[in-house]
Design a protein around this motif. Sequence first.
Motif, PDB file in Angstrom:
ATOM      1  N   TYR A 253       0.829  -1.202   0.000  1.00  0.00           N
ATOM      2  CA  TYR A 253       0.000   0.000   0.000  1.00  0.00           C
ATOM      3  C   TYR A 253       0.867   1.257   0.000  1.00  0.00           C
ATOM      4  N   ARG A 254       1.885   1.254   0.862  1.00  0.00           N
ATOM      5  CA  ARG A 254       2.747   2.423   0.956  1.00  0.00           C
ATOM      6  C   ARG A 254       3.512   2.646  -0.357  1.00  0.00           C
ATOM      7  N   ARG A 255       3.989   1.556  -0.936  1.00  0.00           N
ATOM      8  CA  ARG A 255       4.705   1.623  -2.218  1.00  0.00           C
ATOM      9  C   ARG A 255       3.787   2.226  -3.295  1.00  0.00           C
ATOM     10  N   CYS A 256       2.562   1.766  -3.324  1.00  0.00           N
ATOM     11  CA  CYS A 256       1.607   2.266  -4.334  1.00  0.00           C
ATOM     12  C   CYS A 256       1.409   3.770  -4.183  1.00  0.00           C
ATOM     13  N   LEU A 257       1.227   4.217  -2.941  1.00  0.00           N
ATOM     14  CA  LEU A 257       0.966   5.642  -2.727  1.00  0.00           C
ATOM     15  C   LEU A 257       2.167   6.483  -3.142  1.00  0.00           C
ATOM     16  N   THR A 258       3.368   6.014  -2.779  1.00  0.00           N
ATOM     17  CA  THR A 258       4.572   6.768  -3.131  1.00  0.00           C
ATOM     18  C   THR A 258       4.779   6.787  -4.639  1.00  0.00           C
ATOM     19  N   ASP A 259       4.583   5.637  -5.272  1.00  0.00           N
ATOM     20  CA  ASP A 259       4.751   5.587  -6.731  1.00  0.00           C
ATOM     21  C   ASP A 259       3.705   6.439  -7.439  1.00  0.00           C
ATOM     22  N   CYS A 627       9.430   0.619 -18.595  1.00  0.00           N
ATOM     23  CA  CYS A 627       8.885   1.552 -17.623  1.00  0.00           C
ATOM     24  C   CYS A 627       8.550   0.907 -16.293  1.00  0.00           C
ATOM     25  N   SER A 628       8.975   1.514 -15.219  1.00  0.00           N
ATOM     26  CA  SER A 628       8.603   1.079 -13.899  1.00  0.00           C
ATOM     27  C   SER A 628       8.767   2.253 -12.945  1.00  0.00           C
ATOM     28  N   PRO A 629       7.808   2.580 -12.155  1.00  0.00           N
ATOM     29  CA  PRO A 629       6.490   1.951 -12.106  1.00  0.00           C
ATOM     30  C   PRO A 629       5.584   2.382 -13.267  1.00  0.00           C
ATOM     31  N   TRP A 632      -0.939   2.078 -14.138  1.00  0.00           N
ATOM     32  CA  TRP A 632      -2.086   1.205 -13.884  1.00  0.00           C
ATOM     33  C   TRP A 632      -1.703  -0.069 -13.158  1.00  0.00           C
ATOM     34  N   SER A 633      -0.412  -0.400 -13.118  1.00  0.00           N
ATOM     35  CA  SER A 633       0.031  -1.485 -12.231  1.00  0.00           C
ATOM     36  C   SER A 633       0.102  -0.967 -10.805  1.00  0.00           C
ATOM     37  N   THR A 634       0.517   0.270 -10.660  1.00  0.00           N
ATOM     38  CA  THR A 634       0.570   0.898  -9.343  1.00  0.00           C
ATOM     39  C   THR A 634      -0.832   1.006  -8.752  1.00  0.00           C
ATOM     40  N   GLY A 635      -1.798   1.268  -9.624  1.00  0.00           N
ATOM     41  CA  GLY A 635      -3.174   1.419  -9.152  1.00  0.00           C
ATOM     42  C   GLY A 635      -3.875   0.099  -8.868  1.00  0.00           C
ATOM     43  N   ALA A 636      -3.330  -1.010  -9.404  1.00  0.00           N
ATOM     44  CA  ALA A 636      -4.021  -2.300  -9.295  1.00  0.00           C
ATOM     45  C   ALA A 636      -4.280  -2.712  -7.835  1.00  0.00           C
ATOM     46  N   PRO A 637      -3.269  -2.676  -6.942  1.00  0.00           N
ATOM     47  CA  PRO A 637      -3.563  -3.069  -5.545  1.00  0.00           C
ATOM     48  C   PRO A 637      -4.621  -2.180  -4.907  1.00  0.00           C
TER      49      PRO A 637
END
Lengths: 705, 146
Positions: A253-259, A627-629, A632-637
Amino acid sequence: MTSELVQILEGNTFVVSDHGGDIEASATDPTGLFSFDTRFLSTWVLTVDGQRLTALSCDDLQYFKARFFLVPGTSTVYVNATMTVIRQREVADGFHEELRVLNHRDSPVNLRIRIDAASDFADLFEVKDALKKSGQYETRVEHGSLVLGYRRESYFRETWIGSSQPAEIDDKGLSFDVTIPPHGEWATILDVVVSAVTAAAPGTSVAADSRPERPGRSAGRRLARRNMARGLEKWLERAPELRCDWEPLEQIYRRCLTDLAALRFSTLTMPGRSLPAAGLPWFMTIFGRDSIFTSLQALPFTSELAAATLRALAERQGTRIDDFRDEDPGRILHEMRYGELTAFEERPHSPYYGSADATPLFVILLDEYERWTGDTRLVRDLEHAARAALCWIDSYADLQGNGYIAYQRRNATTGLENQCWKDSWDSISYRNGDLPGFPRATCELQGYAYDAKVRGARLARLVWRDDVFAGRLEREAAGLKRRFNKDFWVQDGEYFAVALDQDGQQVDSLTSNIGHLLWSGIVDKSKARKVARHLLGPRLFSGWGVRTLAEGDARYNPIGYHTGAVWPFDNSFIAWGLRRYGFREEAAHIVAGILEAAQVFAGRLPEAFGGYPRDLTRYPVEYPTACSPQAWSTGAPLLLLRVALGLEPEGEHLLVDPALPKRIGHLELLDLPGRWKQIDAFGRGRIDTDRLETLATHAASRSRR
Amino acid sequence: MSRTDREVSATSAERFFAGLAESGHIATFEREWATIRFDILDPDEHAHAQSDKSERWYVTIADGSVSVTRQDRPADAVARVSRPDFEAITSGRLNAQAAVLRGLLTVEGKMAALVMFQRCLPGPPGSKGRVAPISAKAVMAQRRDT
C-alpha cells in the motif's frame, strides 16, 4: 540494465544516470536529462584530475532526489582513497546538484574538478528509434553559464548550466581549480535549467514560466523543491490509513501511494492540478486510457487525479476530422507529446487520438467520480464533452455500420494499428492464430460503450436534468446488450469472442477481455457464470492471475505481451467485474494472487508477468519492459482493496461488503474520503484462496445478476 | 509586401474572425470564459512585435457565446503569430499545438485559453474521416432544448 540506472523525476522532467550520477548517452541509450519529451543533457561526466570516479553507494532519497558517494579512480581498490565526492541531485526545471569534495588527508590538496556537458536534444521518439536530427547545435557562454542550444527553423531549445563557485567555462564543460585544506571540504552547486525559448518572442517559454534565472542563486526554485518534499508528505498523510494482519499489504500500500505520487504531473494548462502519467520515465505524459484507468483505480483513495484527468482530457477532446491524428469530433485523446518530431508534425502526438476505448471510459470515469465525490459541478462543466463523447460512440466509432465501436487507423504510417488496451500487433487473433483484418470491434469496447450509456443516462437525469436523453441512452444500452450477447457469444466455447472482424464475424479466441465485460455489466445474467468459470479455469487462470490469452489458443505464449502474460491492471478490473456479478470467491482468488505477486515484487507490480502456471515457477516471472512503475500497475492493488472490501458508493453512503482472502486476516481502511466526508471500512479474511477446485460449481449457485 | 497583397491577406484574417463572430454560439465553448488577443504580424515586422502595423483582434468567449472585437481590452492570453502561419492554422494546414511547440505561435498568459480556442479550428484539408462528418448541430440535437 535498467536496474543499474538511477532515475529521479518531477512531473515530466527526469534524469536517468548511471550509479555514479554520470550521463554518457549514445543516440539510442536512454540516459540523460529529459524534459517535455526532449533530452536536454546527453553528457554529464564528473572527473577529478582527469580521473573518472567510482560509485561506493547511491541512495534514492525520494523520487525526485538522489545522492551518490564516489571515490576517484576506476580501480576496485578503495582502501587508499583519500578523498570522497558526494553528489546530491534534485530534479527541478532541469536539475540542481550539490557537489562536495572531502579531503581526508592531513595536508592540503590541489585538484582540477571538471564536469563535461553536452546535449544532443534528441526527441524521446528519436532515442527509441535512433533517428538523425536535422537542426543545428550552438554553444555559448552567457552570464557565467554554459549554454547549449539546438535550433531547427523557429524551434529552439536550450540548456543552461551554471555554478555557485567561479568556473572556467569552455564549450564542453566547466572546470574548477581548487585547493582543499587538510580534512577540509570544497563544494559547489551546479544548476541545469532547461528552456524552450522561441525565436519569435524571446522570453516566451514552453517548458518554464520565465526565462531561466541565473543558475546557482535561485532561492525561488529551492523553495519549490522544499514544497515538493512537503507535497509528498502531505499526499501520504492525506491518504486513508491501512492496517492489516498481513504485513506485506502495508508495504504494498505504501509503495503504491509513493509511486502514484511520483507519477503525478501537471500540464501547462492546469499548473495547480496533477493527473497520473502512464509510466516512468518514458510515458510521463497524458495517455487517455492509462490516466483514466489509473484514476478509476485510485478513486476510493483520492479523487483529485480523476478530476484533473477529466478536465485535461475534455480540454483537448477532438473537435474535427484529422486523418493524421486519427481525430474525430468527440473523441478523447490517446497520447500527448511535446518533442521535436511532434512539433514538426512528423509524429501525430499533438495530441494523437488513436484510441477506441478512451472515449467511453471518459464518461465512465465522470460518473464514477460523481458517485464518490458528489461533485456535480464538474459534471455540469463537462456536460458538452460527455455528450460529444457519447455521440462519438454511435457515429464516428461505428466503422462497421453494425452499432459496435470498431477501430481502423487512418494514419497508416505513424498511427496505431490496435487501438484497444492490447495494442501490440498480434494481440487480437482467432483461435487458430490468424489475425483479423480491419476495422476490428473488440468485445471490451462494447462493454465500455454499454456502461458509458448507462452511466451517461444517470448523469443526464441527475445533473443535466434531461430525462429524454437519459431515456434514449437507456434504450440504446438495452438494445446494445441484447445484440452483443447474441453476436459475440461463441456457442461452442461458451464465452464471448474477443472481437468481430472486418466482416462482422467472430474472432473466436478466449481472452481476459471477457473479464472487462463483467465490469461493464453488459453480460446477461445467464451467461455470467460461464464467463466467471472461464476466468478462473485452467486455461486462463495461472494461479497468480488471469492470462491475457488462454492456454490452448494458437498464439498462446506465457511470455507473450498480450498473448499469455498476466497484467495486474487487467486483473484488477476483472476482479471488480466478478464482484459486480456476485462472484465473491472468484474475485478473492484474483485479489490474493495479484497481491501475493506484489509481495514478491516488493510492492511494485510490473506492467506484466509471465503466464506460467504458478506451481511451475513458484515466483511470478517479470516481463521486461522499459517503464517502472507503470501507473495502472501501481493502481491495481488499490482497486483490489476496493474489491476485497466491497466498497460501493450508494447515494450519500459507502457500502462495505468484505470478501477477503483468509491470508489477509483483519483489514482496516480508515478515513476513506468521499461525499460522506470520511468513513472507515473493516473486513476479516474468510475466503480460503489456497483451494481453487470448488470454485466453478460454487459459482453456479451464486450468480446474482 | 505590396499594399494590394496586404489587403488580400488581411481579408482572410478578417474573414476568419467574421466567421467566428457570425457563429455567435459554439457548443464546445460552453461553460468556458476567456478573452484571447491575437497579434497577427507581417513577416517583416517579426522583430517588432508591438509594431502598430500588426493586426490585433480580441476574441471573447463567454459560456459558449463568441464575440470578436478590435477594441483594446484586458486579455487572458496573448497569441502572436505571423500572417502566413495564422492563415495556415486557421485553414487547417498547420496544427496549432505543433505551431506552439515550434515557436511559430507564441502564447503569453493562460495557455489553457489558447488550448480551448483551438477546438474551433478546422482539421487539415483533405482529411475525410471514415464516416460522414457530423456537425456540432447533430451533437446538440440530442438536447432537450433544441
